[in-house]
Design a protein around this motif. Structure first.
Motif, mmCIF file in Angstrom:
data_model
loop_
_atom_site.group_PDB
_atom_site.id
_atom_site.type_symbol
_atom_site.label_atom_id
_atom_site.label_comp_id
_atom_site.label_asym_id
_atom_site.label_seq_id
_atom_site.Cartn_x
_atom_site.Cartn_y
_atom_site.Cartn_z
ATOM 1 N N ASP A 1 0.894 -1.210 -0.061
ATOM 2 C CA ASP A 1 0.032 -0.023 -0.094
ATOM 3 C C ASP A 1 0.906 1.345 0.075
ATOM 4 O OD1 ASP A 1 -2.265 -1.638 -0.191
ATOM 5 O OD2 ASP A 1 -3.000 -0.873 2.035
ATOM 6 N N GLY A 2 2.032 1.211 0.691
ATOM 7 C CA GLY A 2 2.656 2.441 0.891
ATOM 8 C C GLY A 2 3.897 2.542 0.077
ATOM 9 N N VAL A 3 4.372 1.680 -0.728
ATOM 10 C CA VAL A 3 5.423 1.731 -1.697
ATOM 11 C C VAL A 3 5.277 1.221 -2.998
ATOM 12 C CG1 VAL A 3 8.085 1.201 -1.765
ATOM 13 C CG2 VAL A 3 7.023 1.542 0.469
ATOM 14 N N ILE A 4 4.755 0.026 -2.957
ATOM 15 C CA ILE A 4 4.829 -0.613 -4.414
ATOM 16 C C ILE A 4 3.763 -0.117 -5.210
ATOM 17 C CG2 ILE A 4 4.724 -2.656 -5.731
ATOM 18 C CD1 ILE A 4 7.299 -2.353 -4.337
ATOM 19 N N ALA A 5 2.377 -0.008 -4.801
ATOM 20 C CA ALA A 5 1.227 0.381 -5.256
ATOM 21 C C ALA A 5 1.446 1.758 -5.676
ATOM 22 C CB ALA A 5 0.095 0.365 -4.585
ATOM 23 N N PRO A 6 1.696 2.751 -4.891
ATOM 24 C CA PRO A 6 2.075 4.174 -5.534
ATOM 25 C C PRO A 6 3.040 4.521 -6.423
ATOM 26 C CG PRO A 6 2.554 3.969 -3.048
ATOM 27 C CD PRO A 6 1.974 2.728 -3.369
ATOM 28 N N ALA A 7 4.143 3.589 -6.277
ATOM 29 C CA ALA A 7 5.193 3.969 -7.308
ATOM 30 C C ALA A 7 4.728 3.146 -8.722
ATOM 31 C CB ALA A 7 6.344 2.811 -6.881
ATOM 32 N N PHE A 8 3.726 2.088 -8.510
ATOM 33 C CA PHE A 8 3.281 1.348 -9.801
ATOM 34 C C PHE A 8 2.320 2.458 -10.517
ATOM 35 C CE2 PHE A 8 -0.215 -0.710 -11.761
ATOM 36 C CZ PHE A 8 0.475 -1.647 -12.688
ATOM 37 N N TRP A 9 1.450 2.943 -9.800
ATOM 38 C CA TRP A 9 0.650 3.942 -10.528
ATOM 39 C C TRP A 9 1.488 5.482 -10.926
ATOM 40 C CZ3 TRP A 9 -3.291 2.345 -12.863
ATOM 41 C CH2 TRP A 9 -3.936 1.164 -12.193
ATOM 42 N N PHE A 10 2.391 5.712 -10.394
ATOM 43 C CA PHE A 10 3.408 6.705 -10.684
ATOM 44 C C PHE A 10 3.992 6.259 -12.099
ATOM 45 C CE2 PHE A 10 7.136 8.984 -11.989
ATOM 46 C CZ PHE A 10 6.766 10.194 -11.699
ATOM 47 N N LEU A 11 4.366 4.801 -12.274
ATOM 48 C CA LEU A 11 4.876 4.305 -13.769
ATOM 49 C C LEU A 11 3.849 4.423 -14.731
ATOM 50 C CD1 LEU A 11 7.112 1.223 -12.508
ATOM 51 C CD2 LEU A 11 7.832 3.257 -13.762
ATOM 52 N N ILE A 12 2.574 4.202 -14.216
ATOM 53 C CA ILE A 12 1.557 4.000 -15.379
ATOM 54 C C ILE A 12 1.129 5.383 -15.814
ATOM 55 C CG2 ILE A 12 -0.801 3.299 -15.698
ATOM 56 C CD1 ILE A 12 1.144 1.081 -15.510
ATOM 57 N N ALA A 13 0.917 6.302 -14.652
ATOM 58 C CA ALA A 13 0.191 7.815 -15.130
ATOM 59 C C ALA A 13 1.035 8.950 -14.281
ATOM 60 C CB ALA A 13 -1.138 7.717 -14.676
ATOM 61 N N GLY A 14 2.311 8.795 -14.038
ATOM 62 C CA GLY A 14 2.847 9.921 -13.658
ATOM 63 C C GLY A 14 2.392 10.483 -12.083
ATOM 64 N N LEU A 15 2.525 11.705 -11.961
ATOM 65 C CA LEU A 15 2.281 12.121 -10.894
ATOM 66 C C LEU A 15 0.849 12.385 -10.537
ATOM 67 C CD1 LEU A 15 3.687 13.544 -8.340
ATOM 68 C CD2 LEU A 15 3.474 15.587 -9.393
ATOM 69 N N PRO A 16 -0.287 12.561 -11.547
ATOM 70 C CA PRO A 16 -1.345 12.228 -11.451
ATOM 71 C C PRO A 16 -1.844 10.905 -10.731
ATOM 72 C CG PRO A 16 -0.955 13.387 -13.386
ATOM 73 C CD PRO A 16 0.140 13.053 -12.882
ATOM 74 N N GLY A 17 -1.253 9.894 -11.552
ATOM 75 C CA GLY A 17 -1.487 8.619 -11.157
ATOM 76 C C GLY A 17 -1.478 8.292 -9.704
ATOM 77 N N ILE A 18 -0.259 8.750 -9.119
ATOM 78 C CA ILE A 18 0.182 8.256 -7.654
ATOM 79 C C ILE A 18 -0.802 9.279 -6.933
ATOM 80 C CG2 ILE A 18 2.030 10.113 -7.480
ATOM 81 C CD1 ILE A 18 3.626 8.267 -5.758
ATOM 82 N N CYS A 19 -1.015 10.422 -7.101
ATOM 83 C CA CYS A 19 -1.888 11.434 -6.461
ATOM 84 C C CYS A 19 -3.309 10.610 -6.094
ATOM 85 C CB CYS A 19 -1.886 12.691 -6.677
ATOM 86 S SG CYS A 19 -0.490 13.682 -6.554
ATOM 87 N N VAL A 20 -3.722 10.197 -7.221
ATOM 88 C CA VAL A 20 -5.124 9.534 -7.392
ATOM 89 C C VAL A 20 -5.250 8.281 -6.531
ATOM 90 C CG1 VAL A 20 -6.778 8.247 -8.774
ATOM 91 C CG2 VAL A 20 -6.164 10.433 -9.421
ATOM 92 N N TYR A 21 -3.933 7.495 -6.555
ATOM 93 C CA TYR A 21 -3.740 6.472 -5.879
ATOM 94 C C TYR A 21 -3.870 6.564 -4.329
ATOM 95 C CZ TYR A 21 -2.330 2.214 -3.320
ATOM 96 O OH TYR A 21 -2.048 1.443 -2.690
ATOM 97 N N LYS A 22 -3.140 7.752 -4.039
ATOM 98 C CA LYS A 22 -2.905 7.963 -2.555
ATOM 99 C C LYS A 22 -4.125 8.581 -1.849
ATOM 100 C CE LYS A 22 0.190 7.675 -0.097
ATOM 101 N NZ LYS A 22 0.672 6.819 0.577
#
Length: 301
Positions: A146-167
């Motif tokens: 939840d705190g490392v791999i998932a947010p990093a994964f969504w950054f790889l997919i969609a950049g900063l918008p992706g990680i912000c949405v995930y968080k």
């Protein structure tokens, strides 16, 4: 820079400095701001009729705010993207919190209980050494996802918008995603979105834990993951249990009531100590290094 290259720098920065208290004692952490937004939605929308519809509106609002915030910050360039992404990762802080449980348990059971109560929601007042260690290791595995791999994964997919949405969605799930009278309907959409967003990262986390330990019993990991009440959290937990050769999960108490959850890797060693917490921390770093190597491969390609 590519998303993968930015993420490499962000992962390294988070691992190096973690959560500097001198900064977050002076300004509000993004997680605090996310929590305030979700609490506002809860207070103003979670009442009356059509709570599921209102909860769906809340989930859509979280997506919109996360995407807008990520797009705005991303416009400032790579340095801001690296800093913002590092802030939204939690490898070093996770390691510090889990290590604090092991250090506390070495001092006394009472100190171990105090430290583990900071990272788990279950009752800790009557825990013994094994229960404390088991709780810390389970938290380590689940929060790696939840705190490392998932947010990093969504950054790889969609950049900063992706990680912000995930968080935002993940924080929302932790606040309103409960199956109780207040949140069963209102938190439904956010909880289902969180399940969807963690579907791939949870299984990737399991791989990153299992492979460095040369644990190739994927069928057993999948079987134990299916015993978990969450469709995703069981994967890293099952992988960690086999990587360390220990039994995790099992009965635990919430709000004074004992819950009879099944054991994960029931044939594993049952008696746990702070040494096992240390071993789980080593697995956190091995998984982190594996993901870093994956990012480097993607950046090269």
């Amino acid at each position: 820079m590519s998303f993968a290259a930015i993420l490499i720098f962000a992962l390294l920065l988070d691992a190096l400095i973690g959560e500097p208290r001198w900064l977050w004692d002076r300004v509000a952490h993004p997680a605090v701001l996310m929590g305030k937004l979700i609490r506002w939605c809860d207070n103003h929308l979670n009442s009356g009729d059509n709570r599921r519809a209102k909860g769906t509106i809340t989930a859509l609002l979280l997506i919109a705010v996360g995407w807008a915030a990520g797009t705005f910050l991303g416009a400032f360039g790579g340095v801001v993207e690296i800093l913002a992404t590092a802030i939204l990762l939690a490898q070093r802080s996770l390691v510090q919190h889990v290590r604090a449980v092991g250090d506390g348990l070495r001092m006394s059971v009472q100190e171990g209980r105090r430290m583990v109560s900071r990272i788990v929601s279950r009752d800790t007042a009557k825990m013994g050494e094994t229960q404390i260690a088991r709780s810390a290791i389970e938290s380590a595995a689940e929060n790696l996802s939840d705190g490392v791999i998932a947010p990093a994964f969504w950054f790889l997919i969609a950049g900063l918008p992706g990680i912000c949405v995930y968080k935002l969605i993940n924080t929302g799930d932790s606040m309103i995603g409960y199956r109780n009278d207040r949140y069963e309907e209102f938190g439904w959409a956010t909880a289902r979105l969180d399940d969807l967003l963690n579907l791939i990262p949870a299984r990737l986390t399991a791989l990153l834990i299992a492979l460095p330990a040369r644990c190739f019993d994927w069928q057993g990991i999948a079987a134990d993951a299916g015993l978990h009440r969450s469709p995703n959290a069981g994967w890293p937990e099952a992988a960690m249990s086999r990587a360390l050769g220990i039994a995790l999960a099992g009965p635990r108490a919430y709000d004074g009531q004992m819950r009879e959850f099944p054991f994960v890797n029931a044939q594993g060693r049952a008696d746990l100590t702070p040494v096992d917490i240390d071993a789980s921390i080593a697995m956190l770093w091995r998984a982190w290094a594996g993901f870093l190597a994956l990012c480097a491969l993607i950046a090269i390609l």
